[in-house]
Design an enzyme around this catalytic site. Structure first.
Site, PDB file in Angstrom:
ATOM      1  N   ASP A  46      68.630  52.785  68.929  1.00  0.00           N
ATOM      2  CA  ASP A  46      67.820  53.979  68.648  1.00  0.00           C
ATOM      3  C   ASP A  46      67.226  53.890  67.244  1.00  0.00           C
ATOM      4  OD1 ASP A  46      70.123  54.441  67.239  1.00  0.00           O
ATOM      5  OD2 ASP A  46      70.524  56.425  68.078  1.00  0.00           O
ATOM      6  N   SER A  47      67.561  52.804  66.522  1.00  0.00           N
ATOM      7  CA  SER A  47      66.847  52.495  65.273  1.00  0.00           C
ATOM      8  C   SER A  47      65.357  52.313  65.568  1.00  0.00           C
ATOM      9  CB  SER A  47      67.416  51.226  64.631  1.00  0.00           C
ATOM     10  OG  SER A  47      67.482  50.173  65.589  1.00  0.00           O
ATOM     11  N   ASP A  85      71.006  51.850  73.578  1.00  0.00           N
ATOM     12  CA  ASP A  85      71.596  52.975  72.853  1.00  0.00           C
ATOM     13  C   ASP A  85      71.335  54.277  73.600  1.00  0.00           C
ATOM     14  OD1 ASP A  85      73.084  52.919  70.527  1.00  0.00           O
ATOM     15  OD2 ASP A  85      71.365  52.489  69.244  1.00  0.00           O
ATOM     16  N   LYS A 115      75.345  51.992  74.682  1.00  0.00           N
ATOM     17  CA  LYS A 115      76.089  52.153  73.424  1.00  0.00           C
ATOM     18  C   LYS A 115      76.120  53.625  73.035  1.00  0.00           C
ATOM     19  CE  LYS A 115      74.643  50.624  69.196  1.00  0.00           C
ATOM     20  NZ  LYS A 115      74.644  51.869  68.397  1.00  0.00           N
ATOM     21  N   GLU A 117      77.624  56.345  70.031  1.00  0.00           N
ATOM     22  CA  GLU A 117      78.154  56.456  68.669  1.00  0.00           C
ATOM     23  C   GLU A 117      79.323  57.438  68.590  1.00  0.00           C
ATOM     24  OE1 GLU A 117      75.219  57.374  65.719  1.00  0.00           O
ATOM     25  OE2 GLU A 117      73.988  55.634  66.207  1.00  0.00           O
ATOM     26  N   GLU A 185      79.973  49.785  61.722  1.00  0.00           N
ATOM     27  CA  GLU A 185      78.843  49.768  60.782  1.00  0.00           C
ATOM     28  C   GLU A 185      79.240  50.318  59.413  1.00  0.00           C
ATOM     29  OE1 GLU A 185      75.178  51.512  62.216  1.00  0.00           O
ATOM     30  OE2 GLU A 185      74.227  51.358  60.241  1.00  0.00           O
TER      31      GLU A 185
HETATM   32  O1  KIV Z   1      70.299  51.517  66.525  1.00  0.00           O
HETATM   33  C1  KIV Z   1      70.686  50.444  66.045  1.00  0.00           C
HETATM   34  O2  KIV Z   1      69.906  49.542  65.720  1.00  0.00           O
HETATM   35  C2  KIV Z   1      72.121  50.274  65.835  1.00  0.00           C
HETATM   36  C3  KIV Z   1      72.579  49.073  65.079  1.00  0.00           C
HETATM   37  C4  KIV Z   1      72.278  49.235  63.642  1.00  0.00           C
HETATM   38  C5  KIV Z   1      73.998  48.759  65.323  1.00  0.00           C
HETATM   39  O3  KIV Z   1      72.881  51.086  66.250  1.00  0.00           O
END
Ligand code: KIV
Length: 286
Positions: A46-47, A85, A115, A117, A185
């Site tokens: 989600d980055s 994510d 994924k 969090e 992280e």
């Molecule tokens: O969203 C993302 O890119 C991440 C990584 C930094 C692990 O969660």
């Protein structure tokens, strides 16, 4: 063609102490880049909210937007393990909401895993529910950008006694809840090193020192991200300035009448040119 990277293969890599390489990707060309570079895991992070959609945090990105990114990545990846994510707001309401969202990423985008969090009680319940639905879960503890405000900002975790103890607690708890892989992280390497030997699942670090593998954001490592990046980023390229230079050179040539040249077009027969002229003349005569 490379063999498919599976959860079993990731577990074998951990057992053999063979480092696992993970990188983010958000579209077809970045997925092709990751695949051709033979990385083991591709994260549709989600980055992407920040590095491809221009938001100032990861919070704004929606499930539908992430599904578009994840689908494009899936089409570009044949052998790497694709993780999507689950964005903020898509799992917070209930286990049922989390499972329904995870199913969309598997069915509509073709993700191999999702994924999630966090390692608090509600998160553990979500991990359990998604894993029980048969979808592999990658957990993510330490700095969790979706809830950075509650953590006091985008800052390293595990630096105080309380935070270090929480990190260990959460890492073990997400494993017990059924996570197949863990991302840690922005945690001091010395703190991450305490819990690593107690974890049976592969652990991917980002700003957490040596682990079973490492992940970086593609735009950070290639030097596309503008401005300051986190202390844990290492740049392996300067693609951003190259991209600007390429587009600027194109603009210069268009403005200077240099591009396009005759070699950038198609030839026509004399008949075709004559017919085009005759058509135009017949119209102006009429
Ligand atoms: O969203 C993302 O890119 C991440 C990584 C930094 C692990 O969660």
């Amino acid at each position: 063609m490379r063999a498919q990277v599976t959860l079993q293969r990731l577990a074998e890599m951990k057992a053999r102490r063979e480092p696992i390489v993970m990188v983010t990707a958000y579209d077809y060309p970045s997925a092709r880049t990751a695949e051709q570079a033979e990385v083991d895991m591709v994260l549709v992070g989600d980055s992407g909210a920040q590095v491809v959609l221009g938001h100032d945090s990861t919070v704004a990105v929606t499930v539908d937007e992430m599904l578009v990114l994840a689908g494009a990545v899936r089409r570009g990846v044949q052998s790497a393990f694709v993780v999507a994510d689950l964005p903020f707001g898509s799992t917070e309401v209930s286990d049922e909401q989390a499972v329904a969202t995870a199913i969309r990423f598997v069915k509509e985008a073709g993700a191999d895993a999702v994924k999630l969090e966090g390692g608090g009680e509600a998160r553990l319940s979500r991990i359990r529910a998604i894993a029980e639905a048969g979808i592999p879960v990658v957990a993510h503890v330490g700095l969790t950008p979706q809830t950075a405000v509650a953590l006091g900002g985008l800052r390293a975790q595990g630096r105080t006694a309380e935070s270090a103890a929480r990190l260990v607690r959460e890492a073990l708890a997400v494993q017990d809840a059924g996570a197949s892989v863990l991302v840690i992280e922005a945690v001091p390497a010395d703190v991450a090193a305490v819990v690593l030997p107690a974890l049976e699942i592969p652990v991917i670090g980002i700003g957490a020192g040596p682990a079973d593998g490492q992940v970086l954001v593609l735009h950070d490592l290639l030097g596309i991200t503008e401005g300051k990046t986190a202390a844990f980023v290492k740049r392996y390229g300067a693609i951003g300035p190259d991209m600007v230079a390429g587009v600027a050179a194109y603009a210069r040539e268009v403005r200077g009448g240099v591009f396009p040249g005759p070699e950038h077009g198609y030839s026509a027969t004399d008949d075709a040119i004559a017919a085009a002229r005759a058509e135009l003349e017949s119209r102006s005569a009429g």
